[in-house]
Design a protein around this motif. Structure first.
Motif: not given
Lengths: 324, 409
Positions: B292-313
């Motif tokens: 049978a296949t083992v299905v484990a949960p994925l951990g770890g962190e993801t990197w996001t880009i918040p809407r700061t309102g400054d297109k250049g940044r």
């Protein structure tokens, strides 16, 4: 009243006084009184502003929040749809609520009873001066000074079922076979209460010891001459004179204990199987783990109302203490 | 009426916080320059322990240098991150680059505070499906996760050799091995089942591998998985203390020799390697049946880009996220932090270079994201799962009853 009149009268005799000039518009005593009243209000202002900003606003916000569908999205969009009593219906209707309410009552009653009785016994004991009594008395404050997170971690270690100090000790005495202090649904609440009693003893001892200091020594001497010593001295001298302080300690104890959060989270996290879940821990989990801030606030408000009832008792009790 | 009142109030609060933050920034001499000339970026994460803290400090600085910006990094303890992010979301002071624990991403994406990565030409081509599903909210991807992890079965090689036990691969083998390894004050196996999400996380590989699903907890598949845990505890092969053990506690029991096997993750490697005379190895979590296949949960962190309102940044921030996810950096993070790169093309190279991560690299292939199915509703399901696990383990109800109560509660 008469006093105010008199002072007002004196003021009018000073020619350069602003009040005297204002007196032209009306009776002098009136203006002076008004000025004094305004001055008094001005002194009150910082306290009132502080209370409104740091107590009034959060409480009002919490009350409003409980009527809203307040989620993580609300923090960004500011939108929180009005849901009326739905949050209250959800939290009160949840199967955990009855258990959490009962646990809160048991936790509060158990903690207060233990803290108070032991605290009083220690306070009475320390009335007698003996070598090192001052050092010992200050050492008693220790549980109060240790951060709750630290005491929680240490107690978890002490109460561990397999390798905890307590079970090792009990095992060595051949008393019982390794009770699961924090893992059995019948023992966990008792264990949490015992730890909270340990934390609350310094507070009770300190306040009660202060109250005992106010009882004049002559009363005990007089009572001793009438044959009242030991228990009878406590029953007929100490207890009646300590009553106002006792009232204050008990009511404050209830208000502090009913909202205890960190010690339960640190020891059991409300488990096992909700055995130590209280209204406070449930409110925390709803808000900060399930991100349903509206329901969390609803439970928080229920807790505030219960505390308020006791706060009213406190106000009456402390008024009694002042008169006494 | 009330809605408007709340809006006003929160705006007033936001303004107040914004003021404080602005004053704070000005005092630091940082300030926010015009978008055309971005010289620095604010980064927020929770890597406050070594080695992660330094590993990311170096990598972020290197990525900043490549893109001509200075990284102003803020680190908060893991437990405080979400509260901090919500506060920043309401006061419009979110950082330029924000790290989130992967099961929290959809919760924060739901607020509208994050930008989809496609806005900046980033894509998830070549990434493991489970990892992408954790960073996806309503069809759009809001984060890129360079490395992931999961849990496996650690075993004490010396103890297994002495007892003549081979590492278990099925549930039956696990029960038999655990029973055989239990002697005196030593338990055969240790796992973590406390009243929080850690308990849920540890139960998931058993529940999922058996075909259980968080949409319907009152199923025989979930009940069988829970029965396995109940059997391990009731037979004495695992301590009843699992009800109050964190994964760190479990690791301590294993290091002290109080448990011959444990369910834990690769983040324990540094501590385990420091323990003298401890010979251990890792295999994937045992499967319900052979094959049978083992299905484990994925951990770890993801990197996001918040809407700061400054297109250049924001464009610069996207460059940083892209840099953290480059092939070289995924491999480097994997090696230094004992985690697994999320690009499927890197797996073979990684497994060859870091043999100690073999079991985890294998498990990640078929692993699932916790929020993959329920999204922002995951926390409610996760609470139900650990409550049911605790109810069954304390003997308050049979696994079937406990799960039915939880499903309806």
């Amino acid at each position: 009243m008469a006093d105010t009149h008199g002072r007002g009268g004196v003021t009018t005799y000073r020619p350069s006084n602003g009040v005297a000039r204002a007196a032209a518009a009306g009776p002098a005593w009136w203006s002076a009184r008004r000025r004094e009243r305004l001055l008094r209000l001005a002194f009150l202002l910082p306290a009132v502003a502080y209370l409104l900003a740091f107590f009034g606003y959060p409480v009002a916000q919490n009350v409003v929040m409980a009527f809203q569908h307040y989620t993580t999205a609300t923090f960004y969009t500011g939108e929180a749809p009005w849901v009326g009593l739905a949050n209250y219906a959800a939290v009160v209707g949840s199967p955990v609520f009855a258990k959490a309410l009962l646990n809160t009552a048991l936790f509060t009653l158990g903690s207060i009873a233990g803290q108070f009785v032991i605290g009083l016994a220690i306070a009475v004991f320390f009335r007698r001066q003996f070598p090192l009594s001052r050092v010992l008395r200050s050492l008693l404050l220790l549980p109060w000074l240790v951060p709750l997170i630290v005491s929680g971690a240490v107690w978890r270690w002490i109460l561990d079922q397999d390798n905890g100090v307590l079970n090792r000790f009990l095992g060595a005495l051949h008393l019982v076979d390794r009770p699961g202090w924090l893992t059995s649904t019948s023992l966990a609440l008792i264990a949490v209460i015992l730890v909270n009693i340990w934390i609350g003893i310094p507070f009770n001892t300190t306040i009660l010891y202060g109250g005992l200091q106010d009882i004049p020594e002559e009363l005990y001497e007089a009572a001793a001459m009438d044959g009242a010593t030991g228990w009878r001295a406590f029953r007929y001298v100490t207890w009646p004179l300590l009553r106002p302080v006792v009232n204050v300690v008990l009511v404050l104890g209830v208000v502090y204990t009913i909202k205890v959060l960190d010690i339960i989270l640190g020891l059991t996290g409300g488990g096992p199987a909700n055995a130590t879940q209280t209204i406070a821990t449930q409110s925390y989990q709803l808000s900060f783990q399930q991100f349903d801030f509206g329901q969390g606030a609803a439970l928080g408000n229920i807790l505030i109302v219960i505390s308020l009832v006791f706060a009213l008792f406190y106000l009456r009790a402390s008024r009694g203490a002042v008169r006494g | 009426m009330a809605r408007r009142g709340a809006g006003l109030a929160s705006r007033a609060w936001a303004t107040a916080t914004a003021l404080i933050v602005t004053v704070g920034l000005a005092a630091c001499g940082g300030g926010t320059g015009p978008s055309a000339n971005v010289t620095s970026l604010r980064v927020l994460d929770y890597y406050n322990n070594e080695p992660d803290r330094t590993v990311y400090a170096r990598m972020l600085d290197a990525c900043g240098q490549q893109n001509g910006v200075k990284i102003e990094r803020e680190i908060v303890p893991g437990a405080n991150l979400i509260a901090k992010v919500l506060q920043q979301a309401s006061s419009r002071t979110l950082p330029d680059v924000l790290m989130l624990d992967n099961p929290d991403l959809q919760q924060i994406a739901a607020t509208g505070a994050l930008s989809p990565i496609s806005d900046f030409g980033l894509s998830t081509d070549g990434y493991a499906e489970g990892v992408v599903s954790a960073s996806t909210y309503q069809g759009q991807v809001f984060g890129l996760q360079p490395v992931t992890n999961t849990i496996g079965l650690f075993y004490n090689e010396t103890m297994l050799a002495q007892a003549g036990v081979t590492p278990p691969r099925t549930w039956d083998e696990l029960k038999a091995a655990a029973a055989k390894l239990t002697s005196g004050s030593r338990y055969g196996v240790a796992f973590s089942a406390p009243a929080n999400y850690e308990g849920t996380w540890q139960f998931l590989p058993f529940m999922w591998s058996n075909g259980g699903d968080e949409k319907n907890l009152a199923s025989p598949e979930v009940a069988q998985a829970l029965q396995l845990w109940v059997d391990l505890v009731n037979s004495g092969s695992a301590s009843r203390s699992v009800l109050n053990w964190t994964q760190a506690d479990v690791n301590e029991q294993f290091m002290a020799g109080n448990a011959a096997m444990m369910v834990n993750g690769p983040w324990q490697f540094p501590l385990l390697n420091k323990t003298a005379n401890l010979k251990y190895a890792v295999v994937p979590i045992p499967a319900p049946r052979a094959g049978a296949t083992v299905v484990a949960p994925l951990g770890g962190e993801t990197w996001t880009i918040p809407r700061t309102g400054d297109k250049g940044r924001q464009a610069k921030a996207a460059k940083i996220v892209e840099c953290l996810n480059s092939d070289a950096n995924q491999l480097s993070l994997g090696k230094q932090r004992t985690t697994v790169p999320t690009k499927t093309g890197l797996r073979n190279q990684f497994a060859a270079e870091v043999p100690e991560m073999k079991a985890f690299t294998e498990a990640v292939q078929t692993a699932r994201a916790r929020t993959g199915e329920l999204g922002a509703d995951w926390p409610k399901a996760a609470t139900k799962i650990y409550t049911a696990v605790q109810t069954a383990l304390t003997g308050g109800a049979t696994p079937e009853q406990a799960l039915r109560q939880a499903q309806n509660g």
